[in-house]
Structures are given as C-alpha cells and as structure tokens.
Motif scaffolding. Structure first.
Motif, PDB file in Angstrom:
ATOM      1  N   LEU A 167      11.939 -70.069  -3.711  1.00  0.00           N
ATOM      2  CA  LEU A 167      12.493 -69.644  -2.423  1.00  0.00           C
ATOM      3  C   LEU A 167      13.522 -68.543  -2.668  1.00  0.00           C
ATOM      4  N   PRO A 168      13.052 -67.366  -3.085  1.00  0.00           N
ATOM      5  CA  PRO A 168      13.997 -66.304  -3.440  1.00  0.00           C
ATOM      6  C   PRO A 168      14.546 -65.588  -2.211  1.00  0.00           C
ATOM      7  N   GLY A 169      15.753 -65.938  -1.853  1.00  0.00           N
ATOM      8  CA  GLY A 169      16.395 -65.307  -0.708  1.00  0.00           C
ATOM      9  C   GLY A 169      17.071 -64.013  -1.105  1.00  0.00           C
ATOM     10  N   PRO A 170      18.103 -63.607  -0.372  1.00  0.00           N
ATOM     11  CA  PRO A 170      18.804 -62.361  -0.689  1.00  0.00           C
ATOM     12  C   PRO A 170      19.284 -62.340  -2.135  1.00  0.00           C
ATOM     13  N   THR A 171      19.168 -61.185  -2.753  1.00  0.00           N
ATOM     14  CA  THR A 171      19.462 -61.064  -4.177  1.00  0.00           C
ATOM     15  C   THR A 171      20.951 -61.229  -4.452  1.00  0.00           C
ATOM     16  N   GLU A 172      21.255 -61.628  -5.685  1.00  0.00           N
ATOM     17  CA  GLU A 172      22.655 -61.846  -6.068  1.00  0.00           C
ATOM     18  C   GLU A 172      22.826 -61.546  -7.553  1.00  0.00           C
ATOM     19  N   THR A 173      23.977 -61.027  -7.888  1.00  0.00           N
ATOM     20  CA  THR A 173      24.297 -60.780  -9.284  1.00  0.00           C
ATOM     21  C   THR A 173      25.722 -61.224  -9.554  1.00  0.00           C
ATOM     22  N   LEU A 174      25.919 -61.778 -10.734  1.00  0.00           N
ATOM     23  CA  LEU A 174      27.251 -62.162 -11.179  1.00  0.00           C
ATOM     24  C   LEU A 174      27.455 -61.559 -12.568  1.00  0.00           C
ATOM     25  N   ILE A 175      28.517 -60.786 -12.699  1.00  0.00           N
ATOM     26  CA  ILE A 175      28.830 -60.107 -13.957  1.00  0.00           C
ATOM     27  C   ILE A 175      30.046 -60.767 -14.586  1.00  0.00           C
ATOM     28  N   ALA A 208      25.049 -50.981   3.476  1.00  0.00           N
ATOM     29  CA  ALA A 208      24.613 -52.304   3.009  1.00  0.00           C
ATOM     30  C   ALA A 208      25.422 -52.746   1.797  1.00  0.00           C
ATOM     31  N   ALA A 209      25.667 -51.827   0.869  1.00  0.00           N
ATOM     32  CA  ALA A 209      26.387 -52.169  -0.350  1.00  0.00           C
ATOM     33  C   ALA A 209      27.845 -52.516  -0.056  1.00  0.00           C
ATOM     34  N   ARG A 210      28.472 -51.751   0.831  1.00  0.00           N
ATOM     35  CA  ARG A 210      29.875 -52.042   1.155  1.00  0.00           C
ATOM     36  C   ARG A 210      30.000 -53.412   1.824  1.00  0.00           C
ATOM     37  N   GLU A 211      29.087 -53.716   2.727  1.00  0.00           N
ATOM     38  CA  GLU A 211      29.132 -55.034   3.362  1.00  0.00           C
ATOM     39  C   GLU A 211      28.976 -56.134   2.315  1.00  0.00           C
ATOM     40  N   ALA A 212      28.055 -55.929   1.365  1.00  0.00           N
ATOM     41  CA  ALA A 212      27.809 -56.953   0.350  1.00  0.00           C
ATOM     42  C   ALA A 212      29.036 -57.188  -0.516  1.00  0.00           C
ATOM     43  N   PHE A 260      21.335 -61.058 -18.806  1.00  0.00           N
ATOM     44  CA  PHE A 260      21.231 -59.682 -19.278  1.00  0.00           C
ATOM     45  C   PHE A 260      22.406 -59.415 -20.215  1.00  0.00           C
ATOM     46  N   LEU A 261      22.083 -59.080 -21.451  1.00  0.00           N
ATOM     47  CA  LEU A 261      23.079 -59.089 -22.516  1.00  0.00           C
ATOM     48  C   LEU A 261      23.459 -57.679 -22.948  1.00  0.00           C
ATOM     49  N   GLY A 262      24.637 -57.262 -22.548  1.00  0.00           N
ATOM     50  CA  GLY A 262      25.171 -55.996 -23.010  1.00  0.00           C
ATOM     51  C   GLY A 262      24.919 -54.844 -22.057  1.00  0.00           C
ATOM     52  N   GLU A 263      25.621 -53.756 -22.297  1.00  0.00           N
ATOM     53  CA  GLU A 263      25.612 -52.616 -21.389  1.00  0.00           C
ATOM     54  C   GLU A 263      24.247 -51.942 -21.312  1.00  0.00           C
ATOM     55  N   GLU A 264      23.493 -51.936 -22.416  1.00  0.00           N
ATOM     56  CA  GLU A 264      22.178 -51.290 -22.393  1.00  0.00           C
ATOM     57  C   GLU A 264      21.100 -52.193 -21.806  1.00  0.00           C
ATOM     58  N   SER A 265      21.400 -53.462 -21.636  1.00  0.00           N
ATOM     59  CA  SER A 265      20.430 -54.425 -21.114  1.00  0.00           C
ATOM     60  C   SER A 265      20.804 -54.810 -19.697  1.00  0.00           C
ATOM     61  N   PHE A 266      20.882 -53.820 -18.833  1.00  0.00           N
ATOM     62  CA  PHE A 266      21.380 -54.064 -17.482  1.00  0.00           C
ATOM     63  C   PHE A 266      20.274 -54.553 -16.559  1.00  0.00           C
ATOM     64  N   GLU A 267      20.686 -55.124 -15.450  1.00  0.00           N
ATOM     65  CA  GLU A 267      19.778 -55.889 -14.592  1.00  0.00           C
ATOM     66  C   GLU A 267      18.677 -55.033 -13.975  1.00  0.00           C
ATOM     67  N   VAL A 268      18.937 -53.777 -13.698  1.00  0.00           N
ATOM     68  CA  VAL A 268      17.918 -52.931 -13.074  1.00  0.00           C
ATOM     69  C   VAL A 268      16.674 -52.824 -13.960  1.00  0.00           C
ATOM     70  N   ALA A 291      30.678 -51.199 -12.151  1.00  0.00           N
ATOM     71  CA  ALA A 291      30.567 -50.856 -10.734  1.00  0.00           C
ATOM     72  C   ALA A 291      29.125 -50.511 -10.363  1.00  0.00           C
ATOM     73  N   ALA A 292      28.457 -49.772 -11.233  1.00  0.00           N
ATOM     74  CA  ALA A 292      27.065 -49.397 -10.962  1.00  0.00           C
ATOM     75  C   ALA A 292      26.173 -50.625 -10.880  1.00  0.00           C
ATOM     76  N   ASP A 293      26.409 -51.604 -11.757  1.00  0.00           N
ATOM     77  CA  ASP A 293      25.591 -52.814 -11.729  1.00  0.00           C
ATOM     78  C   ASP A 293      25.858 -53.656 -10.486  1.00  0.00           C
ATOM     79  N   LEU A 294      27.114 -53.701 -10.048  1.00  0.00           N
ATOM     80  CA  LEU A 294      27.425 -54.406  -8.805  1.00  0.00           C
ATOM     81  C   LEU A 294      26.703 -53.767  -7.624  1.00  0.00           C
ATOM     82  N   LEU A 295      26.779 -52.446  -7.533  1.00  0.00           N
ATOM     83  CA  LEU A 295      26.203 -51.749  -6.388  1.00  0.00           C
ATOM     84  C   LEU A 295      24.679 -51.738  -6.432  1.00  0.00           C
ATOM     85  N   ALA A 296      24.100 -51.798  -7.633  1.00  0.00           N
ATOM     86  CA  ALA A 296      22.641 -51.799  -7.740  1.00  0.00           C
ATOM     87  C   ALA A 296      22.039 -52.988  -7.007  1.00  0.00           C
ATOM     88  N   GLN A 297      22.715 -54.127  -7.039  1.00  0.00           N
ATOM     89  CA  GLN A 297      22.237 -55.282  -6.287  1.00  0.00           C
ATOM     90  C   GLN A 297      22.758 -55.275  -4.859  1.00  0.00           C
TER      91      GLN A 297
END
Length: 435
Positions: free
Chosen positions: A230-238, A295-299, A348-356, A250-256
């Motif tokens: 049941l995959p609802g709205p996406t979420e990320t925790l760094i 959308a990103a600012r609201e999130a 996702f482990l490390g700066e080069e292994s980002f969620e995108v 910041a880029a990873d936060l905004l990407a989601q």
C-alpha cells in the motif's frame, strides 16, 4: 516559511515523526466505496463515466492497442530509450538474484517440500497525473516477469490532450514486455482489476503506487485480490552528521518533497549543518519550476523538518520508530551503521548512493513500504509475484511416529472428526502389522 529546525525530540515524535494525517480518511473511504460498488455492478460503462468525469477524456475502447505502445517507443528520444533499457536491465539483474526454487526432501518417513509457482495474472497501476511514472511500471513489471508471471496488465489514466496514458508510459510498457494496457486510472482501475469488467480481466494481485484514493481502493479490495503493498505518498528520512554536504542533503530532501503530499525529514547531530541545510533548501526551492517548488515547500514545511539529535544512536532509534520508505545515511561511515537499521523500505549509503538512483536505475524496486508499514512489509520483489505450495508425502513410518501426536492435538481442540481420521490410519497400520 522555511523548513523548521526542531530541538525538542518529544515534539518531533508527536509531530512530523508521528505522521500527521493528510485528510479525513472517512471521506476518502466513502468515495472509494461508491466507485468500487459501481464498477462491480456496471463494469466498463462505469469506467467510461469515471474517465470522463475525473480525467476529462471520453473513450469508447478502454484498451490501448499494442501498436500504440510500439509507436510511442519508436518516438522516444534515443538517450531516453537507452536510459529506460538500462533501468530495465539493472532491475532484472537485481531481481534474478532473489529467485528461490521448489524443493523436495525424501527420507525414511516420506517426503516434504514446496512448489514455488508464479501467479497467473498481475495488475500494475501506473500513476499518470502531473508526473506520469514510467519508472513505476518497470519497477513492478520487471520483477513480475522475472518471477514468471504469465500475463501482466497495466492500468494508467489517460492524458487529457491525447486520450491515452502518457506516451512515455506506453513506451515503457513496450520495452518492459507487458501484455495489455488500459486507459483507466484512480480507484476505478483498482476495482476493475480486482473484480474484472468486460474489457479488463480479473487479476490475482495488484501492485503499484498511487494517491490516497488508489491506496484506499487497494485496502478495500484486499482479500478479493492480492495486494502487494500500500505505497502511499513518498517519504524520505535522512540521517546526517557534520561530514555531510549541505547542498546534497537539501537536494535529497527536495527530490522527494516535490511529489504530491510527500514528507522529507532530516535527523542530524550537527547544528551548523542544520542551519546550512535550511538555507540550501531555500536556495534550491528558488530555482525549481513553480509547481514543483510549491509542492516541495508544502512538504518540507508541513510534513517535514530538521530535527537536531544528540547522537547517531538517537537518530537511528527515531528512524526505526518512524520506519521510513527511504532511509538515507549521509554520515562518515554509513556501512558501520547498517546493523542499526530495523525498519526501512530501502537504505541508501553515502553521498554517491542517493535515493534518486534507487528511483530509477540502481536495481531494487522503488515501490517500497510507506506510512510506517516498513515495520512488517518489504519492497516489491520477486516473491511478491510468486506463491508457495507445500508438499506433504508422509509414509507409514512417518505416520507411525507423528500420527499419535496429531490425534492428541485434534482431541485437545475438540475436533473429533480430525482425530478419527488419524485413528483410522493408525488402526490400519496395526491391522496390517497383525496380518
């Protein structure tokens, strides 16, 4: 309003880490229940009416002919086609490692084993609103195909301009090798796949992400049909420490956060980094297209934030309580902390292994558990589209050893016909022995 920085852990737990409800779920449930009942009763006619009402598209035929997929794939920009093919290849390579086999173990007391069988027909839902997601199609279809599913059908809402699902979704369907594509979206698509209509066949299980109406429909048809997740709205925790690059965080936060109704949270041990990320978020929001920025600012302001924690142990404790879809470790030695992770859809482990990268080409399916379901659920995988059938082949020696225990347990449960079935076999053993 900037992304908030929080220092009170109890307030964070009660707020963003508690997952604030998005809306009155009772209202969503009422709407979805009506749609499901209507589709069950009126089939394709209901689908056509909902497609006109919700998507502004009038269609006679609900299915999209295969030649339209092929044409969409042929029209792709060559670089985009190569990217899709690379993603398909990497997803297939990863999921082929997950295959498990049937087995039978023979012994003196008989045989036990299991048969692993693919499902016959799988339905995949592909969102198609402001941002059509061909990646969601391939991240479900490729594991299903690796699993050996016989038939894969796709439902995706039509675009107002063309009357068909987005061209890139059709192209992805062609490249991923699905079997049928239908121009229908929303809760009505889930109902159609669950119960079948004149055009859309009933499936064995449904997979794919969606908005709250789609996910509520999946909840309500579960049992009639399988639901992978049941995959609802996406979420990320760094989780980040003083070594993290604030621009990357910041880029990873905004990407989601640019997804509708998403949430994006940073747990950090470093006050300076928190303030730098807050500034970077503002800078990067300023250069996003207006719709994405809104959308990103609201999130990040309504369902996200930055939480200062005293140490990484606290950060991992909070992360495990939250159970994020995506857990990103932007810390000095992320591999050292993998053992601390209990609840997450993907790590996702490390700066080069980002969620995108995981969203598109890393390999694991990006359809991951949200809303805290990572406490018990897994990402889409090969086993999402297979089932296990148990094999029991007990012989006389086995019956002699385990039969009496089965009879006693049946009697303890008050199931005397069960016990009699065992007793009959045991008595036949005694009779045969006397003969």
């Amino acid at each position: 309003m900037a992304i908030p920085i929080m220092t009170d852990l109890d307030a964070a737990r009660a707020g963003i880490l508690r997952r604030m409800p998005l809306d009155d779920d009772a209202a969503t449930t009422r709407v979805v229940a009506e749609i499901i009942a209507d589709v069950r009763q009126r089939g394709d006619n209901a689908l056509r009416e909902y497609t006109l009402r919700f998507d502004g598209v009038e269609r006679t035929a609900i299915e999209i002919p295969r030649e339209r997929w092929a044409a969409a794939a042929a029209d792709l920009d060559p670089a985009l086609r190569r990217a899709l093919l690379l993603a398909i290849s990497e997803i297939r390579r990863f999921h082929e490692r997950q295959l498990r086999n049937s087995w039978v173990e023979f012994g003196v007391e008989g045989a036990l084993g299991q048969i692993v069988r693919p499902l016959d027909r799988v339905g995949i839902y592909v969102p198609g609103g402001a941002a059509p997601l061909p990646s969601s199609l391939i991240h479900a279809a490729v594991p299903a195909r690796v699993a050996g599913v016989r038939e894969i059908v796709v439902c995706s809402p039509p675009q107002r301009a063309t009357g068909e699902p987005a061209a890139i979704v059709l192209a992805a369907a062609h490249l991923a090798g699905v079997d049928r594509v239908f121009a229908v979206g929303g809760a009505q698509a889930i109902a159609a796949m669950a119960y079948g209509t004149e055009s859309i066949p009933r499936v064995d299980t449904v997979a794919g992400p969606g908005n709250r109406y789609v996910i509520q429909a999946m909840r309500m048809v579960y049992g009639t049909v399988g639901v992978v997740s049941l995959p609802g709205p996406t979420e990320t925790l760094i989780i980040a420490d003083q070594t993290a690059n604030p621009r990357a965080v910041a880029a990873d936060l905004l990407a989601q956060a640019e997804h509708v109704e998403a949430s994006a949270i940073l747990l950090t041990t470093d006050q300076v980094l928190a303030e730098q990320v807050q500034q970077e978020v503002e800078r990067q929001l300023a250069v996003l297209p207006d719709a994405n920025a809104r959308a990103a600012r609201e999130a990040v302001t309504q369902r996200g934030g930055i939480v200062l924690v005293p140490d990484l142990a606290t950060a991992f404790r909070l992360a495990n309580e939250y159970g994020p879809e995506h857990l990103c470790l932007l810390i000095a030695d992320p591999w050292q902390y993998v053992g601390e992770v209990r609840n997450a859809g993907g790590v996702f482990l490390g700066e080069e292994s980002f969620e995108v990268l995981g969203d598109y080409v890393a390999g694991p399916s990006h359809i991951m558990p949200t809303e805290g379901t990572a406490r018990y659920a897994s990402p889409v995988n090969v086993d999402s589209f297979r089932k296990v059938i148990s094999l029991v082949g007990v012989n006389r020696a086995g019956l002699s050893r385990i039969g009496p225990a089965a009879m006693r347990l049946a009697e303890a449960e008050g199931l005397f016909a069960h016990a009699a079935a065992v007793r009959a076999r045991l008595e036949s053993l005694d009779t045969d022995g006397r003969d």
